[in-house]
Design a protein around this motif. Structure first.
Motif, PDB file in Angstrom:
ATOM      1  N   PRO A 139       0.824  -1.193   0.000  1.00 24.30           N
ATOM      2  CA  PRO A 139       0.000   0.000   0.000  1.00 24.30           C
ATOM      3  C   PRO A 139       0.861   1.246   0.000  1.00 24.30           C
ATOM      4  CG  PRO A 139       0.027  -1.010   2.167  1.00 24.30           C
ATOM      5  CD  PRO A 139       0.738  -1.946   1.241  1.00 24.30           C
ATOM      6  N   GLU A 140       0.308   2.346  -0.503  1.00 28.32           N
ATOM      7  CA  GLU A 140       1.076   3.569  -0.622  1.00 28.32           C
ATOM      8  C   GLU A 140       1.133   4.363   0.668  1.00 28.32           C
ATOM      9  OE1 GLU A 140      -0.458   5.797  -3.843  1.00 28.32           O
ATOM     10  OE2 GLU A 140       0.199   4.370  -5.354  1.00 28.32           O
ATOM     11  N   ARG A 141       0.167   4.124   1.563  1.00 25.06           N
ATOM     12  CA  ARG A 141       0.208   4.904   2.787  1.00 25.06           C
ATOM     13  C   ARG A 141      -0.055   4.006   3.977  1.00 25.06           C
ATOM     14  NH1 ARG A 141      -5.047   6.936   0.921  1.00 25.06           N
ATOM     15  NH2 ARG A 141      -6.678   6.108   2.264  1.00 25.06           N
ATOM     16  N   ILE A 179      -4.302  -1.726  -4.691  1.00 25.96           N
ATOM     17  CA  ILE A 179      -4.843  -0.431  -5.063  1.00 25.96           C
ATOM     18  C   ILE A 179      -5.459   0.159  -3.800  1.00 25.96           C
ATOM     19  CG2 ILE A 179      -5.298  -1.101  -7.449  1.00 25.96           C
ATOM     20  CD1 ILE A 179      -8.245  -1.446  -6.688  1.00 25.96           C
ATOM     21  N   GLU A 180      -5.973   1.374  -3.896  1.00 23.44           N
ATOM     22  CA  GLU A 180      -6.669   1.978  -2.767  1.00 23.44           C
ATOM     23  C   GLU A 180      -8.060   2.405  -3.207  1.00 23.44           C
ATOM     24  OE1 GLU A 180      -4.384   4.989  -0.815  1.00 23.44           O
ATOM     25  OE2 GLU A 180      -2.522   3.841  -0.979  1.00 23.44           O
ATOM     26  N   PHE A 181      -8.992   2.316  -2.285  1.00 24.99           N
ATOM     27  CA  PHE A 181     -10.393   2.547  -2.632  1.00 24.99           C
ATOM     28  C   PHE A 181     -10.646   3.953  -3.164  1.00 24.99           C
ATOM     29  CE2 PHE A 181     -10.123   4.227   1.641  1.00 24.99           C
ATOM     30  CZ  PHE A 181     -11.010   5.299   1.657  1.00 24.99           C
ATOM     31  N   ASP A 182      -9.785   4.916  -2.804  1.00 22.71           N
ATOM     32  CA  ASP A 182      -9.994   6.286  -3.260  1.00 22.71           C
ATOM     33  C   ASP A 182      -9.069   6.670  -4.412  1.00 22.71           C
ATOM     34  OD1 ASP A 182      -7.728   6.208  -1.688  1.00 22.71           O
ATOM     35  OD2 ASP A 182      -8.211   7.991  -0.509  1.00 22.71           O
ATOM     36  N   GLN A 183      -8.303   5.711  -4.933  1.00 25.84           N
ATOM     37  CA  GLN A 183      -7.557   5.964  -6.158  1.00 25.84           C
ATOM     38  C   GLN A 183      -8.511   5.924  -7.352  1.00 25.84           C
ATOM     39  OE1 GLN A 183      -4.358   2.932  -5.706  1.00 25.84           O
ATOM     40  NE2 GLN A 183      -2.953   4.646  -6.008  1.00 25.84           N
ATOM     41  N   HIS A 184      -8.004   6.343  -8.513  1.00 19.86           N
ATOM     42  CA  HIS A 184      -8.887   6.507  -9.664  1.00 19.86           C
ATOM     43  C   HIS A 184      -8.571   5.533 -10.795  1.00 19.86           C
ATOM     44  CE1 HIS A 184     -11.143  10.443  -8.959  1.00 19.86           C
ATOM     45  NE2 HIS A 184     -10.538  10.164  -7.817  1.00 19.86           N
ATOM     46  N   VAL A 185      -9.610   5.272 -11.590  1.00 19.56           N
ATOM     47  CA  VAL A 185      -9.537   4.451 -12.794  1.00 19.56           C
ATOM     48  C   VAL A 185      -9.925   5.340 -13.971  1.00 19.56           C
ATOM     49  CG1 VAL A 185     -10.524   2.469 -14.009  1.00 19.56           C
ATOM     50  CG2 VAL A 185     -10.116   2.350 -11.528  1.00 19.56           C
ATOM     51  N   LEU A 186      -9.128   5.325 -15.033  1.00 21.64           N
ATOM     52  CA  LEU A 186      -9.493   6.062 -16.242  1.00 21.64           C
ATOM     53  C   LEU A 186     -10.544   5.265 -17.009  1.00 21.64           C
ATOM     54  CD1 LEU A 186      -6.099   7.480 -17.600  1.00 21.64           C
ATOM     55  CD2 LEU A 186      -7.893   8.670 -16.332  1.00 21.64           C
ATOM     56  N   THR A 187     -11.651   5.897 -17.348  1.00 19.00           N
ATOM     57  CA  THR A 187     -12.755   5.201 -18.001  1.00 19.00           C
ATOM     58  C   THR A 187     -13.258   6.003 -19.198  1.00 19.00           C
ATOM     59  OG1 THR A 187     -14.593   6.242 -16.812  1.00 19.00           O
ATOM     60  CG2 THR A 187     -13.468   4.423 -15.706  1.00 19.00           C
ATOM     61  N   ILE A 188     -14.068   5.354 -19.998  1.00 17.59           N
ATOM     62  CA  ILE A 188     -14.818   6.016 -21.060  1.00 17.59           C
ATOM     63  C   ILE A 188     -16.189   6.376 -20.488  1.00 17.59           C
ATOM     64  CG2 ILE A 188     -15.857   5.752 -23.335  1.00 17.59           C
ATOM     65  CD1 ILE A 188     -12.789   5.950 -23.320  1.00 17.59           C
ATOM     66  N   LEU A 242     -11.067  -4.351 -18.877  1.00 18.85           N
ATOM     67  CA  LEU A 242     -10.156  -3.693 -17.942  1.00 18.85           C
ATOM     68  C   LEU A 242      -8.728  -4.026 -18.338  1.00 18.85           C
ATOM     69  CD1 LEU A 242     -11.855  -4.320 -14.477  1.00 18.85           C
ATOM     70  CD2 LEU A 242     -11.094  -2.077 -15.290  1.00 18.85           C
ATOM     71  N   VAL A 243      -7.885  -3.014 -18.453  1.00 22.51           N
ATOM     72  CA  VAL A 243      -6.467  -3.202 -18.760  1.00 22.51           C
ATOM     73  C   VAL A 243      -5.667  -2.424 -17.728  1.00 22.51           C
ATOM     74  CG1 VAL A 243      -4.633  -2.883 -20.459  1.00 22.51           C
ATOM     75  CG2 VAL A 243      -6.964  -3.386 -21.223  1.00 22.51           C
ATOM     76  N   ARG A 244      -4.632  -3.066 -17.174  1.00 24.07           N
ATOM     77  CA  ARG A 244      -3.805  -2.361 -16.191  1.00 24.07           C
ATOM     78  C   ARG A 244      -2.419  -2.089 -16.754  1.00 24.07           C
ATOM     79  NH1 ARG A 244      -2.937  -3.663  -9.681  1.00 24.07           N
ATOM     80  NH2 ARG A 244      -2.381  -1.512  -9.155  1.00 24.07           N
ATOM     81  N   VAL A 245      -2.002  -0.826 -16.640  1.00 28.76           N
ATOM     82  CA  VAL A 245      -0.652  -0.409 -17.006  1.00 28.76           C
ATOM     83  C   VAL A 245       0.032   0.081 -15.738  1.00 28.76           C
ATOM     84  CG1 VAL A 245      -1.407   0.226 -19.324  1.00 28.76           C
ATOM     85  CG2 VAL A 245      -1.360   1.969 -17.527  1.00 28.76           C
ATOM     86  N   GLU A 246       1.315   0.340 -15.822  1.00 27.27           N
ATOM     87  CA  GLU A 246       2.007   0.916 -14.674  1.00 27.27           C
ATOM     88  C   GLU A 246       1.370   2.264 -14.336  1.00 27.27           C
ATOM     89  OE1 GLU A 246       4.188  -0.327 -12.726  1.00 27.27           O
ATOM     90  OE2 GLU A 246       4.839  -2.113 -13.831  1.00 27.27           O
ATOM     91  N   SER A 247       1.123   2.482 -13.059  1.00 26.37           N
ATOM     92  CA  SER A 247       0.499   3.736 -12.654  1.00 26.37           C
ATOM     93  C   SER A 247       1.420   4.907 -12.971  1.00 26.37           C
ATOM     94  CB  SER A 247       0.192   3.725 -11.157  1.00 26.37           C
ATOM     95  OG  SER A 247      -0.237   5.006 -10.727  1.00 26.37           O
ATOM     96  N   PRO A 248       0.884   5.963 -13.589  1.00 29.73           N
ATOM     97  CA  PRO A 248       1.710   7.145 -13.855  1.00 29.73           C
ATOM     98  C   PRO A 248       1.966   7.973 -12.605  1.00 29.73           C
ATOM     99  CG  PRO A 248      -0.539   7.528 -14.562  1.00 29.73           C
ATOM    100  CD  PRO A 248      -0.470   6.093 -14.126  1.00 29.73           C
ATOM    101  N   GLY A 249       1.398   7.550 -11.480  1.00 28.40           N
ATOM    102  CA  GLY A 249       1.595   8.278 -10.232  1.00 28.40           C
ATOM    103  C   GLY A 249       0.335   9.002  -9.806  1.00 28.40           C
ATOM    104  N   GLY A 250       0.478   9.824  -8.799  1.00 27.47           N
ATOM    105  CA  GLY A 250      -0.685  10.535  -8.287  1.00 27.47           C
ATOM    106  C   GLY A 250      -1.674   9.568  -7.675  1.00 27.47           C
ATOM    107  N   ARG A 251      -2.942   9.768  -7.966  1.00 22.70           N
ATOM    108  CA  ARG A 251      -3.995   8.928  -7.396  1.00 22.70           C
ATOM    109  C   ARG A 251      -4.544   7.945  -8.418  1.00 22.70           C
ATOM    110  NH1 ARG A 251      -3.208   7.891  -3.085  1.00 22.70           N
ATOM    111  NH2 ARG A 251      -5.377   7.306  -2.664  1.00 22.70           N
ATOM    112  N   LEU A 252      -3.748   7.557  -9.399  1.00 22.55           N
ATOM    113  CA  LEU A 252      -4.202   6.641 -10.438  1.00 22.55           C
ATOM    114  C   LEU A 252      -3.748   5.213 -10.146  1.00 22.55           C
ATOM    115  CD1 LEU A 252      -3.546   8.802 -13.619  1.00 22.55           C
ATOM    116  CD2 LEU A 252      -5.754   8.302 -12.541  1.00 22.55           C
ATOM    117  N   THR A 253      -4.666   4.256 -10.341  1.00 29.64           N
ATOM    118  CA  THR A 253      -4.354   2.845 -10.107  1.00 29.64           C
ATOM    119  C   THR A 253      -3.566   2.222 -11.253  1.00 29.64           C
ATOM    120  OG1 THR A 253      -6.407   2.147 -11.181  1.00 29.64           O
ATOM    121  CG2 THR A 253      -6.490   2.533  -8.796  1.00 29.64           C
TER     122      THR A 253
END
Length: 286
Positions: free
Chosen positions: A21-23, A154-163, A174-185
């Motif tokens: 986890p991140e925090r 992941i964290e419940f308050d992180q974000h998923v990019l969607t259409i 669903l496709v997972r890539v390396e997180s670019p940082g910030g609050r993105l999963t």
């Protein structure tokens, strides 16, 4: 064998090599030397859906749907390890695990385990019934065990990019890539047929996806490089980073569940003495 890492350094749970986890919230104002009991005290339900665990001078209370008793038992194995490591628990303690974060409400010597209130402002409110956290973890564990890999949190308050509007589509990807940082999963949610030029991109927190399509969280601990397909509520296909189909619903059938029921049976009793104790909630796979 139970594998929990970093217990004394901070309350954090790793799902596998390089995963965590991140925090993590420390508890500097707590008693640095709480009483430690090294033997596992087998907890017993005090009433339906309520379980207790002795933690030094305090008692931890866990509330969840009775069908999740086996998942509660897994959680108490974690508390056993924290207790053995003399990790203090107070109302300021936070335990990120998998996709959710557990916290504690202090009432005298009672420590009540809580989860974010996923029905009402989960970023600022908590609730004492942790059924959603445990049920989702059970399904996520089934996916990881079927594929045979450790997960990535992941964290419940992180974000998923969607259409925009994709949650109303029946078939999604669903496709997972390396997180670019910030609050993105690192997760991308699109229609199964792909993206069109007119599609609008938006960012949704994980808990918003939970509210609309809870089944989509089942695959969200798979690591970067994985792709999954859904048809309605059914997870149909898992593809790994080498573009290999590692699980196909039409061929392999439903994902297996361990335990006596869909989400596990109850606690060990005299009648079930000798039954193998469960592994922790998300033990790294070997």
């Amino acid at each position: 064998m139970r594998l929990w890492f970093g217990l004394a350094a901070g309350v954090s749970i790793l799902l596998g090599p390089g995963c965590g986890p991140e925090r993590s919230t420390a508890t500097p104002d707590a008693d640095p030397n709480p009483a430690v009991v090294t033997e596992f005290d087998q907890p017993q339900p005090t009433r339906e859906g309520e379980h207790t665990f002795a933690y030094g001078p305090q008692t931890i209370y866990v509330y969840a749907d009775p069908s999740l008793d086996r998942e509660v038992e897994r959680l108490l194995l974690l508390f056993e390890d924290l207790r053995a490591e003399s990790v203090p628990i107070t109302a300021k303690t936070r335990i990120p695990i998998g996709w959710t974060t557990l916290s504690f409400a202090l009432d005298g010597e009672r420590l009540v385990v809580e989860e974010p209130d996923y029905d009402n402002e989960p970023e600022s409110r908590t609730r004492p019934d942790i059924s959603v956290s445990l049920a989702t973890l059970a399904r996520q564990r089934a996916v990881l065990e079927q594929v045979g890999i450790p997960g990535q949190a992941i964290e419940f308050d992180q974000h998923v990019l969607t259409i925009r509007g994709v949650l109303e589509r029946d078939e999604v990807m669903l496709v997972r890539v390396e997180s670019p940082g910030g609050r993105l999963t690192g997760w991308r949610l699109t229609p199964a047929e792909g993206i069109e030029e007119a599609d609008e991109i938006e960012s949704l927190p994980v808990y918003a996806i939970l509210a609309a399509r809870p089944e989509l969280l089942d695959a969200m601990l798979l690591p970067p490089g994985y792709l999954v397909l859904y048809a309605g509520k059914q997870l149909t296909t898992i593809v790994n980073e080498a573009n290999e189909i590692v699980w196909d619903w039409t061929v392999d059938g439903e994902l297996p569940r361990d335990g006596d029921a869909a989400l596990g049976g109850g606690f060990v009793t005299d009648e079930s003495e000798g039954r193998e104790r469960p592994r922790p909630l998300l033990e790294p796979l070997e």
